[in-house]
Design a protein around this motif. Structure first.
Motif, short mmCIF file in Angstrom:
data_model
loop_
_atom_site.label_atom_id
_atom_site.label_comp_id
_atom_site.label_asym_id
_atom_site.label_seq_id
_atom_site.Cartn_x
_atom_site.Cartn_y
_atom_site.Cartn_z
N UNK A 29 0.87 -6.73 -12.11
CA UNK A 29 0.13 -5.89 -10.78
C UNK A 29 -0.26 -4.45 -10.26
N UNK A 30 -1.02 -4.27 -10.40
CA UNK A 30 -1.10 -2.35 -9.77
C UNK A 30 -1.83 -2.54 -8.41
N UNK A 31 -1.05 -1.71 -7.13
CA UNK A 31 -1.11 -2.07 -6.35
C UNK A 31 -1.61 -0.89 -5.39
N UNK A 32 -2.58 -0.74 -4.70
CA UNK A 32 -3.47 -0.13 -4.41
C UNK A 32 -2.34 1.03 -3.21
N UNK A 33 -2.20 2.26 -2.83
CA UNK A 33 -1.71 3.51 -2.48
C UNK A 33 -3.06 3.74 -1.38
N UNK A 34 -2.46 4.09 -0.32
CA UNK A 34 -3.10 5.82 0.42
C UNK A 34 -3.17 7.09 0.02
N UNK A 35 -3.58 7.37 -0.48
CA UNK A 35 -3.51 8.95 -0.83
C UNK A 35 -2.98 9.71 0.16
N UNK A 36 -2.96 9.37 1.81
CA UNK A 36 -3.02 10.41 2.13
C UNK A 36 -1.31 10.07 3.05
N UNK A 37 -0.66 8.72 2.78
CA UNK A 37 0.56 8.47 3.34
C UNK A 37 1.23 8.53 2.43
N UNK A 38 0.95 8.16 0.98
CA UNK A 38 1.44 7.74 -0.35
C UNK A 38 2.05 6.60 -0.11
N UNK A 39 1.95 4.89 1.23
CA UNK A 39 2.05 4.20 0.85
C UNK A 39 1.58 2.96 0.25
N UNK A 40 2.10 2.34 -0.43
CA UNK A 40 0.96 0.74 -0.37
C UNK A 40 0.51 0.81 0.90
N UNK A 41 -1.11 0.11 0.16
CA UNK A 41 -1.94 -1.09 1.46
C UNK A 41 -1.03 -1.66 2.05
N UNK A 42 -0.84 -2.88 0.68
CA UNK A 42 -0.04 -3.95 1.31
C UNK A 42 0.72 -4.57 -0.24
#
Length: 308
Positions: A29-42
């Motif tokens: 499973x590949x998670x999405x990240x927010x490129x501005x924060x570097x965090x996983x969305x969920x």
């Protein structure tokens, strides 16, 4: 140059792949990240690499449409970036044309001929663009054609000609025509039967999970334009864009009522969505445990009065 705000986490070793929330397989499973924060969305937002056997994909947009408060909490004051235009690939219409034959060997066609006349089955397959595939002997291909007549992809499945049930053993017989296309092309699915919306602009729309169910229900209740999303988790904002401003009735499988009711609320910005609870009212305990769908009732049980 415009930048995508949300991207799938690049591979950097086994630690960058996770257990799929749908099939439970580890490191797929590949998670999405927010490129501005570097965090996983969920932990739920991402894509399973087992596309044939699982197919789970929850995008940030769909996640936030279902959980608007999460977006406010997560995004804070960060200004969203405009995504760059996405280029979508399409398949040749000749692939569809070449598949519209050999219905005598098509297992789904053979089963449907035990319920309807041969002429009715041929009419259904022609109207919905259902063909015969050579992937497995007797397999069917459900072509996904959008409102502009472009071929998005084809979903190949295998059915038992006697029971009409999907063949899931020794493996789940599902694959996609676009798997054979050149690397680098990008295909995006649409609702099965979506092409019918253009020729019936005023008709109410009915959405079910299964392509087979859409075919069968369209015979019993032709006043609706019957479409299929292809699975419980695939009633997404992106796939429902073609339903904008339409009157839409959802007919979930048993055990899926609450999930689709929740999803219908998130989609109200697009159209008027109503969720039918008719199966919940008429089903027995055993039928609920078996997760029957509308087609099962139409074929084996009773023809319900479809009133959402």
């Amino acid at each position: 140059m415009a930048i995508h705000r949300y991207i799938l986490e690049p591979y950097s070793g086994r630690s960058s792949r996770y257990e799929c929330p749908q099939c439970g397989k580890p490191e797929r499973f590949s998670r999405y990240i927010d490129t501005q924060s570097g965090q996983h969305v969920s932990p739920l937002v991402g894509r399973c690499s087992r596309e044939n056997n699982c197919g789970y994909h929850l995008s940030p947009r769909d996640f936030y449409s279902l959980n608007p408060d999460e977006y406010k909490h997560f995004a804070g004051s960060i200004t969203p970036l405009e995504p760059s235009p996405e280029i979508i690939s399409f398949l040749s219409p000749k692939l569809v044309e070449d598949s519209m034959k050999d219905y005598g060997q098509n297992n789904l066609a053979r089963f449907l001929k035990t319920i309807f006349t041969e002429q009715k089955v041929a009419e259904l397959f022609s109207r919905y663009y259902v063909g015969t595939s050579e992937v497995w002997p007797g397999s069917v291909v459900f072509w996904q054609v959008d409102t502009t007549g472009r071929v998005r992809t084809g979903k190949v499945m295998q059915y038992n000609a006697d029971t009409g049930k999907r063949v899931k053993h020794p493996f789940n017989h599902i694959t996609w025509v676009h798997k054979n296309e050149p690397a680098g092309a990008r295909y995006k699915q649409c609702l099965f039967g979506e092409h019918l919306l253009s020729s019936h602009p005023q008709a109410p729309v009915a959405v079910v999970e299964s392509e087979k169910t859409a075919l069968i229900a369209s015979v019993y209740f032709p006043q609706y334009v019957w479409l299929a999303c292809g699975g419980l988790g695939f009633l997404t904002h992106e796939r429902c864009l073609s339903l904008k401003s339409r009157s839409v009735y959802l007919f979930p499988d048993l055990k899926a009522y609450e999930k689709w009711q929740h999803q219908a609320k998130a989609l109200q910005e697009l159209a008027s969505f109503q969720v039918s609870n008719i199966l919940e009212h008429v089903a027995t305990t055993q039928q609920k445990q078996d997760s029957l769908d509308l087609a099962d009732f139409l074929i084996y049980c009773q023809v319900p009065n479809l009133k959402a």
